[in-house]
Design a protein around this motif. Structure first.
Motif, PDB file in Angstrom:
ATOM      1  N   SER A 267       7.071  -1.166  -3.061  1.00  0.00           N
ATOM      2  CA  SER A 267       6.776  -2.068  -1.933  1.00  0.00           C
ATOM      3  C   SER A 267       6.670  -3.527  -2.393  1.00  0.00           C
ATOM      4  N   THR A 268       6.302  -3.735  -3.665  1.00  0.00           N
ATOM      5  CA  THR A 268       6.213  -5.111  -4.188  1.00  0.00           C
ATOM      6  C   THR A 268       7.598  -5.768  -4.306  1.00  0.00           C
ATOM      7  N   ASP A 269       8.669  -4.967  -4.246  1.00  0.00           N
ATOM      8  CA  ASP A 269      10.028  -5.528  -4.307  1.00  0.00           C
ATOM      9  C   ASP A 269      10.463  -6.117  -2.964  1.00  0.00           C
ATOM     10  N   ILE A 270       9.758  -5.754  -1.884  1.00  0.00           N
ATOM     11  CA  ILE A 270      10.159  -6.240  -0.548  1.00  0.00           C
ATOM     12  C   ILE A 270       9.883  -7.744  -0.448  1.00  0.00           C
ATOM     13  N   ASP A 271      10.911  -8.508  -0.050  1.00  0.00           N
ATOM     14  CA  ASP A 271      10.690  -9.936   0.193  1.00  0.00           C
ATOM     15  C   ASP A 271      10.207 -10.176   1.616  1.00  0.00           C
ATOM     16  N   LEU A 272      10.744  -9.387   2.569  1.00  0.00           N
ATOM     17  CA  LEU A 272      10.262  -9.510   3.944  1.00  0.00           C
ATOM     18  C   LEU A 272      10.399  -8.172   4.672  1.00  0.00           C
ATOM     19  N   LEU A 273       9.268  -7.738   5.243  1.00  0.00           N
ATOM     20  CA  LEU A 273       9.269  -6.554   6.104  1.00  0.00           C
ATOM     21  C   LEU A 273       9.334  -7.051   7.546  1.00  0.00           C
ATOM     22  N   VAL A 274      10.333  -6.568   8.276  1.00  0.00           N
ATOM     23  CA  VAL A 274      10.445  -6.926   9.696  1.00  0.00           C
ATOM     24  C   VAL A 274      10.243  -5.644  10.493  1.00  0.00           C
ATOM     25  N   PRO A 275       9.000  -5.372  10.887  1.00  0.00           N
ATOM     26  CA  PRO A 275       8.756  -4.149  11.644  1.00  0.00           C
ATOM     27  C   PRO A 275       9.065  -4.337  13.118  1.00  0.00           C
ATOM     28  N   HIS A 276       9.429  -3.243  13.770  1.00  0.00           N
ATOM     29  CA  HIS A 276       9.522  -3.262  15.233  1.00  0.00           C
ATOM     30  C   HIS A 276       8.192  -3.767  15.774  1.00  0.00           C
ATOM     31  N   GLN A 277       8.248  -4.675  16.739  1.00  0.00           N
ATOM     32  CA  GLN A 277       7.044  -5.315  17.246  1.00  0.00           C
ATOM     33  C   GLN A 277       6.421  -4.462  18.355  1.00  0.00           C
ATOM     34  N   ALA A 278       5.715  -3.411  17.936  1.00  0.00           N
ATOM     35  CA  ALA A 278       5.117  -2.473  18.892  1.00  0.00           C
ATOM     36  C   ALA A 278       3.719  -2.918  19.284  1.00  0.00           C
ATOM     37  N   ASN A 279       2.973  -3.321  18.259  1.00  0.00           N
ATOM     38  CA  ASN A 279       1.577  -3.698  18.444  1.00  0.00           C
ATOM     39  C   ASN A 279       1.167  -4.366  17.133  1.00  0.00           C
ATOM     40  N   LEU A 280       0.586  -5.559  17.218  1.00  0.00           N
ATOM     41  CA  LEU A 280       0.220  -6.289  15.995  1.00  0.00           C
ATOM     42  C   LEU A 280      -0.726  -5.468  15.125  1.00  0.00           C
ATOM     43  N   ARG A 281      -1.545  -4.647  15.787  1.00  0.00           N
ATOM     44  CA  ARG A 281      -2.505  -3.824  15.024  1.00  0.00           C
ATOM     45  C   ARG A 281      -1.763  -2.769  14.192  1.00  0.00           C
ATOM     46  N   ILE A 282      -0.671  -2.247  14.724  1.00  0.00           N
ATOM     47  CA  ILE A 282       0.134  -1.273  13.962  1.00  0.00           C
ATOM     48  C   ILE A 282       0.753  -1.983  12.749  1.00  0.00           C
ATOM     49  N   SER A 283       1.341  -3.150  12.969  1.00  0.00           N
ATOM     50  CA  SER A 283       1.977  -3.902  11.868  1.00  0.00           C
ATOM     51  C   SER A 283       0.959  -4.234  10.786  1.00  0.00           C
ATOM     52  N   GLN A 284      -0.240  -4.646  11.209  1.00  0.00           N
ATOM     53  CA  GLN A 284      -1.281  -5.007  10.225  1.00  0.00           C
ATOM     54  C   GLN A 284      -1.727  -3.797   9.414  1.00  0.00           C
ATOM     55  N   TYR A 285      -1.803  -2.656  10.082  1.00  0.00           N
ATOM     56  CA  TYR A 285      -2.198  -1.431   9.391  1.00  0.00           C
ATOM     57  C   TYR A 285      -1.151  -1.063   8.336  1.00  0.00           C
ATOM     58  N   VAL A 286       0.117  -1.140   8.733  1.00  0.00           N
ATOM     59  CA  VAL A 286       1.225  -0.811   7.821  1.00  0.00           C
ATOM     60  C   VAL A 286       1.237  -1.784   6.640  1.00  0.00           C
ATOM     61  N   GLN A 287       1.043  -3.050   6.944  1.00  0.00           N
ATOM     62  CA  GLN A 287       1.008  -4.090   5.906  1.00  0.00           C
ATOM     63  C   GLN A 287      -0.064  -3.798   4.861  1.00  0.00           C
ATOM     64  N   GLN A 288      -1.232  -3.431   5.368  1.00  0.00           N
ATOM     65  CA  GLN A 288      -2.368  -3.148   4.493  1.00  0.00           C
ATOM     66  C   GLN A 288      -2.086  -1.927   3.600  1.00  0.00           C
ATOM     67  N   LEU A 289      -1.520  -0.905   4.236  1.00  0.00           N
ATOM     68  CA  LEU A 289      -1.227   0.323   3.503  1.00  0.00           C
ATOM     69  C   LEU A 289      -0.219   0.092   2.381  1.00  0.00           C
ATOM     70  N   LEU A 290       0.741  -0.809   2.634  1.00  0.00           N
ATOM     71  CA  LEU A 290       1.771  -1.094   1.631  1.00  0.00           C
ATOM     72  C   LEU A 290       1.329  -2.190   0.664  1.00  0.00           C
ATOM     73  N   GLY A 291       0.187  -2.792   0.942  1.00  0.00           N
ATOM     74  CA  GLY A 291      -0.335  -3.853   0.076  1.00  0.00           C
ATOM     75  C   GLY A 291       0.526  -5.105   0.076  1.00  0.00           C
ATOM     76  N   LEU A 292       1.043  -5.476   1.256  1.00  0.00           N
ATOM     77  CA  LEU A 292       1.898  -6.663   1.338  1.00  0.00           C
ATOM     78  C   LEU A 292       1.096  -7.880   1.792  1.00  0.00           C
ATOM     79  N   PRO A 293       1.360  -9.049   1.205  1.00  0.00           N
ATOM     80  CA  PRO A 293       0.689 -10.265   1.690  1.00  0.00           C
ATOM     81  C   PRO A 293       1.260 -10.707   3.050  1.00  0.00           C
ATOM     82  N   ASP A 294       0.511 -11.536   3.781  1.00  0.00           N
ATOM     83  CA  ASP A 294       0.955 -12.009   5.108  1.00  0.00           C
ATOM     84  C   ASP A 294       2.358 -12.607   5.064  1.00  0.00           C
ATOM     85  N   SER A 295       2.655 -13.312   3.957  1.00  0.00           N
ATOM     86  CA  SER A 295       3.943 -14.014   3.858  1.00  0.00           C
ATOM     87  C   SER A 295       5.135 -13.049   3.805  1.00  0.00           C
TER      88      SER A 295
END
Ligand code: UT7
Length: 349
Positions: A267-295
């Motif tokens: 997951s640290t190799d990802i430069d940008l994750l573009v998730p389907h915009q279902a719900n910001l809370r879902i995206s934030q949860y996924v981000q946290q689980l993958l350990g990705l920074p906001d950027s």
């Protein structure tokens, strides 16, 4: 090396009518606070009721994608159009776009995979490029949700979430070593098909008859779309929000990890994750689980709500326009939605 495909041009279109959360509270019992807290959405766009359709918005996005790819509409040799809100029950939007853009008599395919529709469409197009069958494929995701939504309190869990818009890409073979779509991953599980659905018009008369034992007996027809169904709200989208949420937070990370593993990446190799915009809370949860920074996670649901098949290409295009995607970047797309279906794509830009 196998021929890979690349995104050669990308565009998006959103209607000009902005509806804030407070605007919606004029029609139903809801509040800006509730919507922002649960979904992150601040506002969404709604198409012009009479002048704009799923196809016309798709055409606007396609024009930009085609121009940026350095080709013309005449050069497009296949269309893949993803939507759950077509102009007509049939034929699909692909042929309407072909007509509107005065394209050659090329093939036009419609995809009905809701929120994961764009990634499914991209995957289909990718296979045609890989086999060498086509050289310029137009992939469109477009939705006019506003025409079928109910703006009364009974439907508030659905109608505060969805918005209208369109995104498009042109897929071409790439000559560059290592560039392009690395892999796509598609999944489905129909066990919960009715958790997020619009049942009518449809051919499952039993679903309606079960609830209405006194429905007039008749030998043929008459059940596809009845006045009673319309009045009873059976032709409105239905969503069991919590059920969708629970499954989404499992399947999003799963399908992203599958894409990474298939390509020997972390997951640290990802430069940008573009998730389907279902719900910001879902995206934030996924981000946290993958350990990705906001950027490294792109979200624009705040401005557009959930635009279903259009959400991934709109977000991808905005990210690209904002300079957040550069050549050589590793981009991950992921989506989950009605069906349930879910999907991911890993792209070396
Ligand atoms: O792309 C895939 C498409 N869909 C999704 O990804 C949706 C995933 N699910 C969700 O995003 C959330 O489930 C929602 C945002 C849809 C709903 O949030 P929730 O926290 O799961 O709420 P809920 O449905 O459990 O409802 C909680 C309460 C209910 O009131 P009571 O029964 O507790 O009194 C609802 O009636 O919130 C009420 N409610 C609202 N209140 C104000 C539902 N919608 C609204 C609303 N405004 N718009």
């Amino acid at each position: 090396m196998m021929q890979r495909s690349k995104i050669a041009g990308i565009g998006y279109y959103v209607p000009k009518n902005v509806y804030t959360n407070t605007d919606l509270s004029r029609f139903m019992e809801t509040s800006d606070e509730w919507i922002q807290e649960r979904t992150g959405i601040k506002e969404r766009r709604f198409a012009d009721r009479l002048e704009e359709t799923t196809t016309t918005m798709g055409v606007e996005a396609a024009k930009i994608a085609i121009e940026r790819a350095g080709i013309t509409a005449q050069d497009v040799d296949f269309i893949v159009f993803a939507t759950l809100s077509p102009d007509y029950y049939f034929p699909g939007c692909g042929v309407l776009l072909q007509r509107e853009m005065k394209m050659r008599e090329i093939g036009a395919l419609d995809i009905r995979n809701q929120c994961s529709g764009f990634i499914y469409a991209l995957s289909v197009a990718d296979q045609f490029i890989k086999t060498g069958m086509y050289k310029n494929i137009l992939v469109v995701g477009s939705e006019k949700h506003s025409f079928a939504m109910d703006f009364e309190t009974r439907s508030r869990n659905v109608s505060v979430i969805f918005g209208d818009g369109a995104g498009a890409v042109v897929l071409q073979p790439t000559q560059k070593e290592g560039q392009g779509i690395l892999s796509t991953h598609l999944h489905s599980d129909g066990a919960d098909a009715e958790s997020l659905a619009m049942f009518y018009p449809g051919s499952n008369a039993n679903k309606w008859l079960k609830d209405k034992p006194d429905y007039p007996d008749q030998e043929l027809g008459g059940l596809f779309l009845t006045r009673e169904q319309l009045e009873g709200g059976a032709a409105l989208p239905y969503m069991d929000g919590p059920a969708v949420f629970k499954k989404a937070v499992v399947k999003f990370p799963e399908v992203i990890k599958e894409a990474l593993a298939a390509n020997g990446k972390e997951s640290t190799d990802i430069d940008l994750l573009v998730p389907h915009q279902a719900n910001l809370r879902i995206s934030q949860y996924v981000q946290q689980l993958l350990g990705l920074p906001d950027s490294k996670v792109f979200n624009n649901i705040q401005k557009y709500g959930n635009t279903t098949a259009a959400s991934v290409p709109i977000a991808l295009c905005e990210a690209w326009e904002e300079g957040k995607i550069k050549e050589g970047d590793l981009i991950c797309l992921a989506a989950f939605g009605s069906g349930f279906t879910w999907a991911s794509a890993l792209i070396k830009w």
